[in-house]
Design an enzyme around this catalytic site. Structure first.
Site, PDB file in Angstrom:
ATOM      1  N   ASP A  84      -3.131   3.462  -7.917  1.00 19.98           N
ATOM      2  CA  ASP A  84      -2.827   2.997  -6.454  1.00 19.98           C
ATOM      3  C   ASP A  84      -3.988   2.173  -5.976  1.00 19.98           C
ATOM      4  O   ASP A  84      -4.966   1.748  -6.432  1.00 19.98           O
ATOM      5  CB  ASP A  84      -3.079   4.661  -5.722  1.00 19.98           C
ATOM      6  CG  ASP A  84      -3.126   4.626  -4.094  1.00 19.98           C
ATOM      7  OD1 ASP A  84      -1.946   4.099  -3.837  1.00 19.98           O
ATOM      8  OD2 ASP A  84      -3.970   4.722  -3.509  1.00 19.98           O
TER       9      ASP A  84
ATOM     10  N   ASP B 133      -4.812   1.014  -1.801  1.00 17.59           N
ATOM     11  CA  ASP B 133      -5.594   1.572  -0.725  1.00 17.59           C
ATOM     12  C   ASP B 133      -6.460   2.935  -1.123  1.00 17.59           C
ATOM     13  O   ASP B 133      -5.833   4.074  -1.253  1.00 17.59           O
ATOM     14  CB  ASP B 133      -4.986   1.520   0.658  1.00 17.59           C
ATOM     15  CG  ASP B 133      -4.481   0.194   0.765  1.00 17.59           C
ATOM     16  OD1 ASP B 133      -4.915  -0.899   0.659  1.00 17.59           O
ATOM     17  OD2 ASP B 133      -3.048   0.181   0.985  1.00 17.59           O
TER      18      ASP B 133
END
Length: 505
Positions: A341, A343
């Protein structure tokens, strides 16, 4: 893509800074990526001072080795390389001022059967005196064949051969072993025109005795390549027969004392004394003949033959049944790819960020990613960007931020972005598994050979739906129920990387 990358295994010797300071004088526009493999057993403090590291910027990366010797450290370095050639430098050499352009000249347009290019090693001589025994050992590097103090290999050739044989724990025969394996396949290793300087740095009084541990590596070379390995490897014959004879004479004298057989004691003692005196003189005669050097040669010559024989016999025992090192012998990667992922996982979560100047890497993110790259693991980013659907962010802004992330954290093999909102009903937005499955297809990786690392329950759900391993790295916005329900939790990205490289959950 650059033609070559530089790999330097190091245990943090002060000489590393002489090497880095010289590399820092080269044109940074031409300087390729440099990988330092930190092979210290107990790393304390930063390997490279911040001021020097800033000079290189993102061209310099530091990855952790396994502290199993230079062969294993070099494997860590080249496995994380992407360029067609990998140039290995030792941490106690200083490249000539024209080394970098000559390196490119040496590698350009080499025929396909040439898999290696060896630089020329120059050992500065002492002024006003003859070299000591230790300095003559270092000077012998000028004639060494396939010395990895400065040697560039095709990355494809390293992959086909499985890299360096990690059963060689010292910087002694691991380069000769790889050279023999490559040249016996009909490949060539040529000498280039570039030069590195290799000073004979100060060594301890007993250095020559400690170096006899290399006799165990000679035994492994014989087991792997047969009794005639020295000629094709360019290795001198050595004095093993004399060392064995000297050891037997000493043992005979000891046995005579133990059994009270004076004749055996006198004969064994006389033979040992004559052999030791002859050996000591052969080492003293070409040297400076100072009082310290004479004392060192006399002292070490009494012990060296016994140490050499002991290590040889130990090596013969350990090398029994040793099979040649191949690509199948190299330690297998526990997985092929890691999806991440964006952020909150690899960079600090700045909501709806379209400004590259606001990108801040998460703590230890670069170390973790370099650790995975060094192990040959492919990296991909899978990121929800619902702000695009809301119209508050453009895709070109997302791409600009992604480029800045690569400048800070290094390259990724794949970027996948879902631009949809939570109410769009798409199959790609996490927790749906569509983006994860597309990454698996594009990377050509089986679900069982992949993992996903994220900071939310949506990341975990997408991973589990696609059949890949999931690790949650919580942050301030991760909910407690997400942590409780996660199959695996790591306190930071570096711990997650170490777990993944260790294998099973």
């Amino acid at each position: 893509m650059s033609l070559v990358e530089i790999v330097v295994p190091t245990v943090g010797r002060p000489s590393l800074y002489d090497l880095l300071r010289r590399l820092a004088t080269f044109d940074l526009d031409l300087l390729p990526r440099i990988t330092l493999v930190d092979d210290r057993r107990t790393p304390r403090g930063e390997l490279v001072r911040a001021a020097l590291s800033e000079r290189f910027g993102d061209r310099l990366r530091v990855v952790r080795g396994a502290a199993r010797g230079p062969a294993a450290a070099r494997n860590v370095g080249w496995l994380g390389a992407e360029a067609p050639w990998v140039a290995f430098l030792d941490d106690d050499v200083v490249p000539a001022r024209d080394w970098l352009p000559r390196l490119h000249h040496d590698l350009a347009r080499l025929p396909d059967d040439v898999v290696g290019s060896q630089g020329r090693i120059v050992v500065p001589r002492p002024l006003g005196r003859r070299p000591t025994d230790w300095e003559r050992n270092v000077i012998a590097l000028e004639r060494a064949r396939w010395a990895t103090a400065d040697l560039a290999y095709r990355r494809s050739a390293l992959a086909a051969a499985g890299g360096f044989d990690e059963r060689f724990p010292r910087a002694y025969r691991e380069d000769a072993d790889l050279g023999l394996r490559l040249t016996r396949r009909g490949r060539r290793i040529v000498r280039g025109q570039r030069r590195v300087f290799h000073p004979a740095r100060p060594a301890g009084f007993w250095v020559s005795v400690r170096r006899q541990a290399g006799n165990a590596d000679d035994a492994l070379m014989r087991a792997l390549h047969g009794p005639g390995w020295r000629d094709p490897a360019g290795a001198p014959p050595g004095r093993r027969a004399w060392h064995v004879a000297t050891t037997l004479a000493a043992l005979g004298a000891v046995a005579g004392v133990a059994s009270r057989r004076r004749a055996l004691t006198r004969v064994g003692g006389a033979l040992w004394l004559l052999a030791t005196a002859d050996f000591a003189w052969r080492r003293i005669a070409p040297g400076p003949r100072t009082a310290r050097e004479i004392a060192r040669m006399c002292s070490t010559s009494t012990i060296l033959p016994l140490a050499a024989t002991f290590h040889w016999l130990r090596g013969v025992r350990d090398a029994r049944g040793a099979a040649p090192w191949t690509s199948r012998s190299a330690p297998a990667r526990p997985l092929d790819a890691v999806l991440l992922d964006r952020d909150g996982t690899i960079v600090v979560d700045v909501p709806e960020n379209g400004d590259p100047t606001r990108v801040v890497a998460m703590p230890l993110a670069r170390r973790a990613l370099d650790r995975l790259r060094a192990a040959g693991v492919r990296l991909a980013v899978v990121s929800n960007q619902a702000a695009v659907a809301r119209g508050t962010l453009r895709l070109d802004q997302v791409e600009a931020v992604n480029r800045q992330i690569e400048r800070q954290l290094g390259p990724f093999d794949l970027w996948l972005v879902c631009p949809h909102g939570p109410d769009d009903g798409c199959a790609c937005r996490k927790p749906a598994p569509g983006m994860v499955r597309r990454a698996l297809a594009l990377l050509d990786v089986a679900p069982g050979r992949c993992a996903l690392v994220g900071d939310t329950g949506a990341d975990v759900a997408a991973a589990r739906a696609a059949g890949v391993r999931a690790i949650l790295v919580p942050n301030d916005v991760t909910r407690r129920d997400e942590v409780a329900e996660a199959p695996e939790v790591a306190r930071d990205l570096d711990e997650a990387a170490r777990r993944l490289l260790a294998g099973a959950a």
